[in-house]
Motif scaffolding. Structure first.
Motif, PDB file in Angstrom:
ATOM      1  N   TYR A 271     -11.066 -16.779  -4.477  1.00 13.65           N
ATOM      2  CA  TYR A 271     -12.578 -17.458  -3.809  1.00 13.65           C
ATOM      3  C   TYR A 271     -13.097 -18.795  -2.889  1.00 13.65           C
ATOM      4  CZ  TYR A 271     -15.342 -14.169  -6.381  1.00 13.65           C
ATOM      5  OH  TYR A 271     -15.490 -12.811  -7.770  1.00 13.65           O
ATOM      6  N   GLY A 272     -11.623 -19.850  -2.920  1.00 11.83           N
ATOM      7  CA  GLY A 272     -11.355 -20.709  -2.642  1.00 11.83           C
ATOM      8  C   GLY A 272     -11.461 -21.843  -3.002  1.00 11.83           C
ATOM      9  N   ILE A 287       1.082 -21.726  -4.689  1.00 11.91           N
ATOM     10  CA  ILE A 287       0.599 -23.165  -4.251  1.00 11.91           C
ATOM     11  C   ILE A 287       2.017 -23.536  -3.957  1.00 11.91           C
ATOM     12  CG2 ILE A 287      -0.371 -25.190  -5.460  1.00 11.91           C
ATOM     13  CD1 ILE A 287      -1.573 -23.918  -7.713  1.00 11.91           C
ATOM     14  N   GLN A 288       1.259 -24.313  -2.705  1.00 14.07           N
ATOM     15  CA  GLN A 288       2.179 -25.602  -1.636  1.00 14.07           C
ATOM     16  C   GLN A 288       1.605 -26.382  -2.388  1.00 14.07           C
ATOM     17  OE1 GLN A 288       2.788 -24.668   2.710  1.00 14.07           O
ATOM     18  NE2 GLN A 288       3.926 -26.624   2.819  1.00 14.07           N
ATOM     19  N   ASP A 289       1.947 -27.738  -3.351  1.00  8.91           N
ATOM     20  CA  ASP A 289       1.705 -28.608  -3.077  1.00  8.91           C
ATOM     21  C   ASP A 289       1.247 -29.289  -2.010  1.00  8.91           C
ATOM     22  OD1 ASP A 289       0.684 -30.585  -5.383  1.00  8.91           O
ATOM     23  OD2 ASP A 289       2.239 -32.089  -4.857  1.00  8.91           O
ATOM     24  N   GLY A 290      -1.038 -29.983  -2.049  1.00  4.83           N
ATOM     25  CA  GLY A 290      -0.834 -30.449  -1.084  1.00  4.83           C
ATOM     26  C   GLY A 290      -1.264 -29.595   0.105  1.00  4.83           C
ATOM     27  N   VAL A 291      -1.320 -28.618   0.281  1.00  2.00           N
ATOM     28  CA  VAL A 291      -1.529 -27.877   0.894  1.00  2.00           C
ATOM     29  C   VAL A 291      -2.452 -27.437   0.815  1.00  2.00           C
ATOM     30  CG1 VAL A 291      -0.652 -26.368   2.780  1.00  2.00           C
ATOM     31  CG2 VAL A 291       1.250 -27.345   2.175  1.00  2.00           C
ATOM     32  N   ASN A 292      -2.624 -26.284   0.088  1.00  2.68           N
ATOM     33  CA  ASN A 292      -3.551 -25.103  -0.437  1.00  2.68           C
ATOM     34  C   ASN A 292      -3.712 -24.958  -2.270  1.00  2.68           C
ATOM     35  OD1 ASN A 292      -0.933 -23.393  -2.279  1.00  2.68           O
ATOM     36  ND2 ASN A 292      -1.022 -22.067  -1.185  1.00  2.68           N
ATOM     37  N   GLY A 293      -3.503 -26.239  -3.058  1.00  8.21           N
ATOM     38  CA  GLY A 293      -3.569 -26.688  -4.318  1.00  8.21           C
ATOM     39  C   GLY A 293      -3.053 -27.194  -4.930  1.00  8.21           C
ATOM     40  N   TYR A 294      -2.970 -27.734  -5.598  1.00  9.59           N
ATOM     41  CA  TYR A 294      -2.183 -28.802  -6.028  1.00  9.59           C
ATOM     42  C   TYR A 294      -0.983 -28.563  -7.462  1.00  9.59           C
ATOM     43  CZ  TYR A 294      -4.557 -32.691  -3.258  1.00  9.59           C
ATOM     44  OH  TYR A 294      -5.097 -33.287  -2.817  1.00  9.59           O
ATOM     45  N   SER A 318     -12.244 -30.498  -0.920  1.00  6.55           N
ATOM     46  CA  SER A 318     -12.075 -29.973  -1.806  1.00  6.55           C
ATOM     47  C   SER A 318     -12.163 -28.652  -0.773  1.00  6.55           C
ATOM     48  CB  SER A 318     -13.361 -29.555  -2.651  1.00  6.55           C
ATOM     49  OG  SER A 318     -13.152 -30.853  -3.483  1.00  6.55           O
ATOM     50  N   ALA A 319     -12.812 -28.553  -0.241  1.00  8.45           N
ATOM     51  CA  ALA A 319     -12.823 -27.536   0.704  1.00  8.45           C
ATOM     52  C   ALA A 319     -11.809 -27.292   1.958  1.00  8.45           C
ATOM     53  CB  ALA A 319     -13.837 -27.559   2.339  1.00  8.45           C
ATOM     54  N   ARG A 320     -11.467 -27.655   2.096  1.00 10.64           N
ATOM     55  CA  ARG A 320      -9.343 -27.952   3.565  1.00 10.64           C
ATOM     56  C   ARG A 320      -8.363 -27.356   2.236  1.00 10.64           C
ATOM     57  NH1 ARG A 320      -4.998 -30.108   3.567  1.00 10.64           N
ATOM     58  NH2 ARG A 320      -5.966 -32.099   2.292  1.00 10.64           N
ATOM     59  N   ILE A 321      -8.635 -27.479   0.985  1.00 12.20           N
ATOM     60  CA  ILE A 321      -7.479 -27.331   0.875  1.00 12.20           C
ATOM     61  C   ILE A 321      -7.700 -25.596  -0.596  1.00 12.20           C
ATOM     62  CG2 ILE A 321      -6.993 -27.667  -2.353  1.00 12.20           C
ATOM     63  CD1 ILE A 321      -5.276 -29.370  -0.890  1.00 12.20           C
ATOM     64  N   GLY A 322      -9.397 -25.490  -0.783  1.00 13.21           N
ATOM     65  CA  GLY A 322      -9.865 -24.819  -1.248  1.00 13.21           C
ATOM     66  C   GLY A 322      -9.442 -23.308   0.355  1.00 13.21           C
ATOM     67  N   LYS A 323      -9.714 -23.645   1.163  1.00 11.71           N
ATOM     68  CA  LYS A 323      -9.591 -22.448   2.328  1.00 11.71           C
ATOM     69  C   LYS A 323      -8.582 -22.434   2.456  1.00 11.71           C
ATOM     70  CE  LYS A 323     -10.730 -21.937   7.338  1.00 11.71           C
ATOM     71  NZ  LYS A 323     -11.622 -23.341   8.538  1.00 11.71           N
ATOM     72  N   ALA A 324      -7.521 -23.163   2.346  1.00 13.33           N
ATOM     73  CA  ALA A 324      -5.788 -22.815   2.418  1.00 13.33           C
ATOM     74  C   ALA A 324      -5.637 -21.856   1.405  1.00 13.33           C
ATOM     75  CB  ALA A 324      -5.184 -23.868   3.148  1.00 13.33           C
ATOM     76  N   GLY A 325      -5.524 -22.088  -0.369  1.00 15.65           N
ATOM     77  CA  GLY A 325      -5.808 -21.345  -0.591  1.00 15.65           C
ATOM     78  C   GLY A 325      -6.388 -19.832  -0.939  1.00 15.65           C
ATOM     79  N   ARG A 326      -7.404 -19.737   0.254  1.00 16.61           N
ATOM     80  CA  ARG A 326      -8.033 -17.930  -0.001  1.00 16.61           C
ATOM     81  C   ARG A 326      -6.996 -18.419   1.185  1.00 16.61           C
ATOM     82  NH1 ARG A 326     -12.851 -15.374  -0.188  1.00 16.61           N
ATOM     83  NH2 ARG A 326     -13.192 -14.278   2.219  1.00 16.61           N
ATOM     84  N   LYS A 327      -6.409 -18.189   2.139  1.00 10.44           N
ATOM     85  CA  LYS A 327      -5.999 -17.909   3.437  1.00 10.44           C
ATOM     86  C   LYS A 327      -4.320 -17.535   2.443  1.00 10.44           C
ATOM     87  CE  LYS A 327      -4.103 -18.891   7.532  1.00 10.44           C
ATOM     88  NZ  LYS A 327      -3.886 -19.637   8.806  1.00 10.44           N
TER      89      LYS A 327
END
Length: 357
Positions: A271-272, A287-294, A318-327
């Motif tokens: 969901y981002g 999760i890659q720490d600091g890239v797509n989550g923590y 928040s938006a950058r981390i969430g977008k990378a996580g969704r990807k």
């Protein structure tokens, strides 16, 4: 596709295993095939559980001859003991058995609670399987290092989720979410202690806990910490309610002590939502720490509070981390590729005979 007879807890049950079962059944149905599913367990009283298990076994025996393979979802402790009976019946009929291991505490059970006689029984059961599906590379290493199963039989199949059509708007939200059974393994107390610190800086933030378990214990802890007015204990959330609480959140936290491949982390990231979790089970594969989550240390509320504050302070982060996580979920943990991989396992097992060791 081969004729598959699948066993596991009720698809209406609470928890990640039932979610995986539902996802598999629905994905296969979309492809035009079907899986014959038998529920072996429901969360009920002891007599009811025994009745369900007995009826499931009787039904299983009538269907076993007509299937090409058996797919068994398993955890540990009582789950192993129940499923071993079904496995033995399949072995005697020469049916290949694929065991799908979900047990986040299987390692604790095997190493600290089982005597050597029980460990021998476990190894013998897995030796008879055609394939053992585990949820992460970490779990594959555990089964190999402890000589529980032939390495050639172990397949890593990460959990997967359906990708929602649109992501959340994290910039419009300030709330923090936890989903899962409230108990020591998932450590909601760590998030509650972190919440006390976070609320000093973000007093309007709400901390929502969607899950069953020892709810009263954690409500009492929230009162003890003086943050009860900022915490919502929602009970078990599914379907539309779960989607609503996810979309009402900015940060997702799962400070677990043990996991397999947590479905809630995959769902939140799909969901981002900016997601924070501990490096247990298959989480480091997601999760890659600091890239797509923590990634956070186990049992460290101070660290968790700092990370939550950073995400609440900085909407762009928040938006950058969430977008990378969704990807990440779209590319590696979606249901379409998962169903394709599972179908290939089924086809290989059906062609290869019983696979009994």
């Amino acid at each position: 596709m081969p004729r598959v007879l699948m066993l596991g807890p009720s698809i209406d049950a609470q928890g990640g295993m039932a979610t995986v079962e539902c996802n598999i059944i629905e994905a296969v149905k979309r492809s035009g095939d079907a899986i014959d599913f038998i529920s072996t367990y429901e969360d009920a009283g002891k007599l009811r559980k025994l009745s369900i298990a007995g009826a499931a076994y009787a039904r299983y025996l009538t269907k076993l001859g007509g299937c090409d393979l058996v797919h068994i979802h398993m955890a540990s402790r009582g789950s192993f003991d129940r499923k071993r009976m079904f496995m033995k019946a399949a072995f005697l009929r020469g049916k290949p058995v694929v065991v799908h291991m979900h047990g986040s505490e299987f390692g604790v059970w095997y190493e600290k609670e089982c005597g050597e006689a029980k460990r021998v029984q476990i190894r013998k059961a897995f030796d008879g399987c055609a394939k053992l599906i585990v949820l992460s590379e970490e779990w594959r290493a555990f089964f190999i290092d402890n000589r529980i199963c032939d390495p050639g039989k172990i397949v890593v199949l990460h959990n997967a989720v359906e990708i929602p059509a649109r992501p959340v708007n994290v910039c419009a939200r300030q709330d923090v979410l936890f989903l899962g059974r409230l108990g020591a393994r998932k450590s909601p107390d760590t998030l509650l202690r972190a919440a006390k610190t976070v609320l000093k800086h973000h007093p309007q933030t709400r901390f929502r806990f969607g899950g069953d378990g020892d709810v009263a214990k954690y409500e009492a802890l929230a009162r003890e910490l003086g943050i009860a007015d900022s915490c919502d204990f929602l009970g078990w959330t599914t379907g539309k309610q779960k989607e609503e609480v996810i979309r009402a959140s900015r940060v997702y936290c799962l400070p677990s002590r043990n996991e397999g491949m947590p479905m809630s982390v995959l769902e939140a990231m799909s969901y981002g939502l900016a997601t924070i979790a501990t490096p247990v089970g298959g989480v480091p594969q997601v999760i890659q720490d600091g890239v797509n989550g923590y990634i956070m240390p186990i049992g460290d509320p101070e660290f968790l509070a700092r990370r939550i504050n950073e995400l609440l302070d900085n909407s762009d982060l928040s938006a950058r981390i969430g977008k990378a996580g969704r990807k990440t979920i779209e590319e590696s943990f979606g249901m379409d590729s998962y169903a394709e991989k599972l179908t290939k396992i089924y086809e290989m097992m059906a062609r290869g005979g019983s696979g009994v060791g």
